[in-house]
Motif scaffolding. Structure first.
Motif, PDB file in Angstrom:
ATOM      1  N   VAL A   1       0.634  46.464   2.753  1.00 25.82           N
ATOM      2  CA  VAL A   1      -0.184  47.514   2.143  1.00 25.82           C
ATOM      3  C   VAL A   1      -0.627  48.466   3.248  1.00 25.82           C
ATOM      4  O   VAL A   1      -1.257  48.039   4.218  1.00 25.82           O
ATOM      5  CB  VAL A   1      -1.430  46.923   1.436  1.00 25.82           C
ATOM      6  N   ILE A   2      -0.280  49.737   3.102  1.00 23.39           N
ATOM      7  CA  ILE A   2      -0.675  50.713   4.120  1.00 23.39           C
ATOM      8  C   ILE A   2      -2.079  51.220   3.816  1.00 23.39           C
ATOM      9  O   ILE A   2      -2.380  51.638   2.683  1.00 23.39           O
ATOM     10  CB  ILE A   2       0.335  51.876   4.180  1.00 23.39           C
ATOM     11  N   VAL A   3      -2.938  51.142   4.824  1.00 21.65           N
ATOM     12  CA  VAL A   3      -4.298  51.686   4.724  1.00 21.65           C
ATOM     13  C   VAL A   3      -4.497  52.658   5.890  1.00 21.65           C
ATOM     14  O   VAL A   3      -3.765  52.609   6.877  1.00 21.65           O
ATOM     15  CB  VAL A   3      -5.370  50.570   4.782  1.00 21.65           C
ATOM     16  N   PHE A   4      -5.481  53.518   5.752  1.00 19.60           N
ATOM     17  CA  PHE A   4      -5.763  54.513   6.790  1.00 19.60           C
ATOM     18  C   PHE A   4      -7.068  54.161   7.495  1.00 19.60           C
ATOM     19  O   PHE A   4      -8.097  53.960   6.837  1.00 19.60           O
ATOM     20  CB  PHE A   4      -5.885  55.913   6.169  1.00 19.60           C
TER      21      PHE A   4
ATOM     22  N   TYR B   1      -9.652  63.683  11.532  1.00 16.94           N
ATOM     23  CA  TYR B   1      -9.334  62.625  10.580  1.00 16.94           C
ATOM     24  C   TYR B   1      -8.302  63.071   9.545  1.00 16.94           C
ATOM     25  O   TYR B   1      -8.453  62.834   8.343  1.00 16.94           O
ATOM     26  CB  TYR B   1     -10.621  62.105   9.902  1.00 16.94           C
ATOM     27  N   ARG B   2      -7.253  63.736  10.029  1.00 18.26           N
ATOM     28  CA  ARG B   2      -6.153  64.160   9.163  1.00 18.26           C
ATOM     29  C   ARG B   2      -5.069  63.085   9.161  1.00 18.26           C
ATOM     30  O   ARG B   2      -4.789  62.490  10.209  1.00 18.26           O
ATOM     31  CB  ARG B   2      -5.534  65.473   9.694  1.00 18.26           C
ATOM     32  N   PRO B   3      -4.417  62.855   8.028  1.00 19.85           N
ATOM     33  CA  PRO B   3      -3.306  61.890   8.046  1.00 19.85           C
ATOM     34  C   PRO B   3      -2.087  62.470   8.757  1.00 19.85           C
ATOM     35  O   PRO B   3      -1.891  63.682   8.770  1.00 19.85           O
ATOM     36  CB  PRO B   3      -3.010  61.684   6.556  1.00 19.85           C
ATOM     37  N   ASP B   4      -1.285  61.588   9.331  1.00 20.10           N
ATOM     38  CA  ASP B   4      -0.043  61.997   9.979  1.00 20.10           C
ATOM     39  C   ASP B   4       1.081  61.369   9.145  1.00 20.10           C
ATOM     40  O   ASP B   4       1.373  60.172   9.262  1.00 20.10           O
ATOM     41  CB  ASP B   4      -0.045  61.461  11.424  1.00 20.10           C
ATOM     42  N   TRP B   5       1.725  62.180   8.300  1.00 15.95           N
ATOM     43  CA  TRP B   5       2.673  61.616   7.331  1.00 15.95           C
ATOM     44  C   TRP B   5       3.939  61.111   7.998  1.00 15.95           C
ATOM     45  O   TRP B   5       4.614  60.226   7.466  1.00 15.95           O
ATOM     46  CB  TRP B   5       2.944  62.628   6.211  1.00 15.95           C
TER      47      TRP B   5
ATOM     48  N   GLY C   1      -3.142  37.315   0.249  1.00 20.15           N
ATOM     49  CA  GLY C   1      -2.000  36.993   1.113  1.00 20.15           C
ATOM     50  C   GLY C   1      -1.182  38.189   1.543  1.00 20.15           C
ATOM     51  O   GLY C   1      -0.100  38.035   2.125  1.00 20.15           O
ATOM     52  N   GLY C   2      -1.675  39.396   1.262  1.00 19.78           N
ATOM     53  CA  GLY C   2      -0.961  40.605   1.693  1.00 19.78           C
ATOM     54  C   GLY C   2      -1.195  40.891   3.164  1.00 19.78           C
ATOM     55  O   GLY C   2      -2.060  40.278   3.809  1.00 19.78           O
ATOM     56  N   GLN C   3      -0.418  41.849   3.657  1.00 16.06           N
ATOM     57  CA  GLN C   3      -0.461  42.183   5.079  1.00 16.06           C
ATOM     58  C   GLN C   3      -0.891  43.643   5.212  1.00 16.06           C
ATOM     59  O   GLN C   3      -0.142  44.529   4.803  1.00 16.06           O
ATOM     60  CB  GLN C   3       0.958  42.004   5.629  1.00 16.06           C
ATOM     61  N   PRO C   4      -2.086  43.925   5.761  1.00 21.64           N
ATOM     62  CA  PRO C   4      -2.457  45.332   5.943  1.00 21.64           C
ATOM     63  C   PRO C   4      -1.643  45.966   7.069  1.00 21.64           C
ATOM     64  O   PRO C   4      -1.366  45.316   8.084  1.00 21.64           O
ATOM     65  CB  PRO C   4      -3.944  45.268   6.319  1.00 21.64           C
ATOM     66  N   VAL C   5      -1.247  47.198   6.868  1.00 21.57           N
ATOM     67  CA  VAL C   5      -0.509  47.971   7.879  1.00 21.57           C
ATOM     68  C   VAL C   5      -1.317  49.248   8.073  1.00 21.57           C
ATOM     69  O   VAL C   5      -1.673  49.915   7.099  1.00 21.57           O
ATOM     70  CB  VAL C   5       0.916  48.284   7.374  1.00 21.57           C
ATOM     71  N   TYR C   6      -1.605  49.575   9.349  1.00 25.26           N
ATOM     72  CA  TYR C   6      -2.618  50.601   9.604  1.00 25.26           C
ATOM     73  C   TYR C   6      -2.027  51.949  10.018  1.00 25.26           C
ATOM     74  O   TYR C   6      -1.327  52.035  11.018  1.00 25.26           O
ATOM     75  CB  TYR C   6      -3.568  50.122  10.697  1.00 25.26           C
ATOM     76  N   ALA C   7      -2.350  52.978   9.245  1.00 25.94           N
ATOM     77  CA  ALA C   7      -2.058  54.356   9.643  1.00 25.94           C
ATOM     78  C   ALA C   7      -3.368  54.961  10.148  1.00 25.94           C
ATOM     79  O   ALA C   7      -4.452  54.439   9.858  1.00 25.94           O
ATOM     80  CB  ALA C   7      -1.528  55.147   8.450  1.00 25.94           C
TER      81      ALA C   7
END
Ligand code: PMP
Ligand code: GLN
Length: 385
Positions: free
Chosen positions: A118-121, A149-153, A136-142
């Motif tokens: 699961v991608i989180v920011f 605080y802008r996202p980098d797509w 049991g999920g795995q967080p993945v960090y963006a």
């Protein structure tokens, strides 16, 4: 006390008590002005209480339908159609929840399996990762990088994998007050096209956007809406955080899965509050006026800090103001937040708690959902530093 010798293999070994509870308790213990946890210190509209009281008196006190009382779901459908041009079916695509936290947990439990990513920011709202890890999920960090605080797509694209099951976005964003733009939604739609990724959109501050900006709801983007669970909370909108009532929008196939978990998670949400909110929200000025109401408070609070040594970051939405305190102290932010509460009598939230590795940009979060007298009293203390 009941001493126990059973071995507990914690599902959440790194999780303690939430920072909001910790700082609010410290504020109460020290008699400090509490600008930490996000909640108003003023009263909600008595018309909302009257409507809820009438519902109780009218006998609306037994279990409502699992998805929520029909009049509330239809009021939500009308609001979402008016604001976002989105056509959500009140029967099959809207569910009333016990606040946004339950909605988020339920959505994650319904869609994320053991080993799924699961991608989180980051900075990331504190309930997402524990919910992912519980199932049991795995967080993945963006990253949403300081100070804009802008996202980098491109970064998000690089983080995608065949195991990516969900992407969680939050706009307006807590704790940073940043917003996603229409272009961001286009990028997200392009990234997820031809995948089975579910987007969980936390939009609890949808009505609190400033400077004439428009809230970019995924509900307003048909392609994204088809793969999204959209979460909102009446707690933020009507100044009733303690009522714990919110809702979820999703395409019917997604909603059917959401409800399978929801019905065994809370089953349903208290009836009279649903009926009261349904009646109250029919007057759209009550949610449409919120942006101007909080923009005024933002200005008032920023004015209070103008002559202080805090450096204010941009705040485009939410009722949170970030500030750098580098000119005042070089303590780590948790230490600074504790010191500020005890020594200066103003409680805040250290922003490093929203990072997995405790990244510390020497920034704290102030909640300005407070009466002007509260903000002025805090301002006086903060200018003295
Ligand atoms: N998401 C965000 C970003 C929030 O700030 C909050 C509460 N402050 C929630 C979810 C939870 O909302 P609720 O109180 O309705 O559970
Ligand atoms: N979301 C609120 C905040 O950010 C707090 C909610 C809570 O205490 N869990 O301050």
């Amino acid at each position: 006390m009941h001493p126990s010798s059973i071995a507990i293999d914690s599902k959440l070994p790194r999780v303690g008590t939430t920072i909001f509870t910790v700082m609010s308790k410290l504020a109460a213990d020290c008699g400090a002005i509490n600008l930490s946890q996000g909640f108003p210190d003023f009263q909600a509209d008595p018309a909302l209480f009257d409507a809820t009281w009438r519902a109780m008196r009218d006998g609306r006190n037994q279990y409502p339908p699992m998805a929520g009382v029909p009049e509330l779901r239809s009021a939500i459908a009308d609001k979402v159609a008016a604001l976002y041009g989105a056509d959500y079916d009140a029967d099959s695509e809207i569910t009333v929840t016990a606040g946004a936290t339950q909605a988020i947990f339920t959505a994650i439990a319904a869609f994320v399996r053991s080993g799924d990513e699961v991608i989180v920011f980051e900075p990331v709202y504190d309930s997402y990762v524990p919910a992912i890890e519980t199932v049991g999920g795995q967080p993945v960090y963006a990253a949403l990088a300081f100070p804009d605080y802008r996202p980098d797509w491109e970064q998000v694209r690089a983080l995608l994998s065949p195991r990516t099951r969900m992407i969680i976005i939050n706009t307006p964003h807590n704790p940073t007050g940043s917003l996603l733009e229409a272009d961001d939604l286009m990028e997200l739609a392009a990234l997820t096209r031809d995948t089975d990724i579910v987007v969980l959109a936390d939009e609890v501050y949808e009505h609190i956007v400033f400077d004439a900006a428009h809230h970019q709801s995924v509900a307003s983007h048909p392609e994204l809406a088809a793969r999204s669970i959209v979460v909102s909370s009446f707690g933020k909108t009507y100044h009733i955080t303690g009522w714990k009532i919110g809702y979820v929008l999703a395409a019917s196939a997604l909603m059917a899965e959401f409800r399978k978990v929801h019905q065994f998670n809370v089953f349903t949400v208290n009836t009279p509050c649903q009926v009261g909110v349904a009646e109250y929200m029919r007057d759209a000025s009550r949610h449409l006026g919120l942006a101007a109401f909080y923009e005024h408070k933002r200005e008032f609070f920023r004015e209070q800090l103008r002559a202080s040594r805090f450096e204010l970051l941009t705040c485009r939405g939410t009722y949170f103001q970030l500030a750098s305190y580098r000119a005042i102290s070089d303590r780590p932010d948790r230490e600074f937040a504790h010191w500020l509460t005890r020594a200066a009598g103003v409680a805040v939230i250290p922003v490093s708690v929203f990072y997995r590795d405790g990244r510390d940009d020497r920034v704290v979060r102030f909640c300005f959902a407070k009466q002007e007298a509260t903000l002025a009293a805090a301002g006086e203390r903060l200018r003295a530093l």
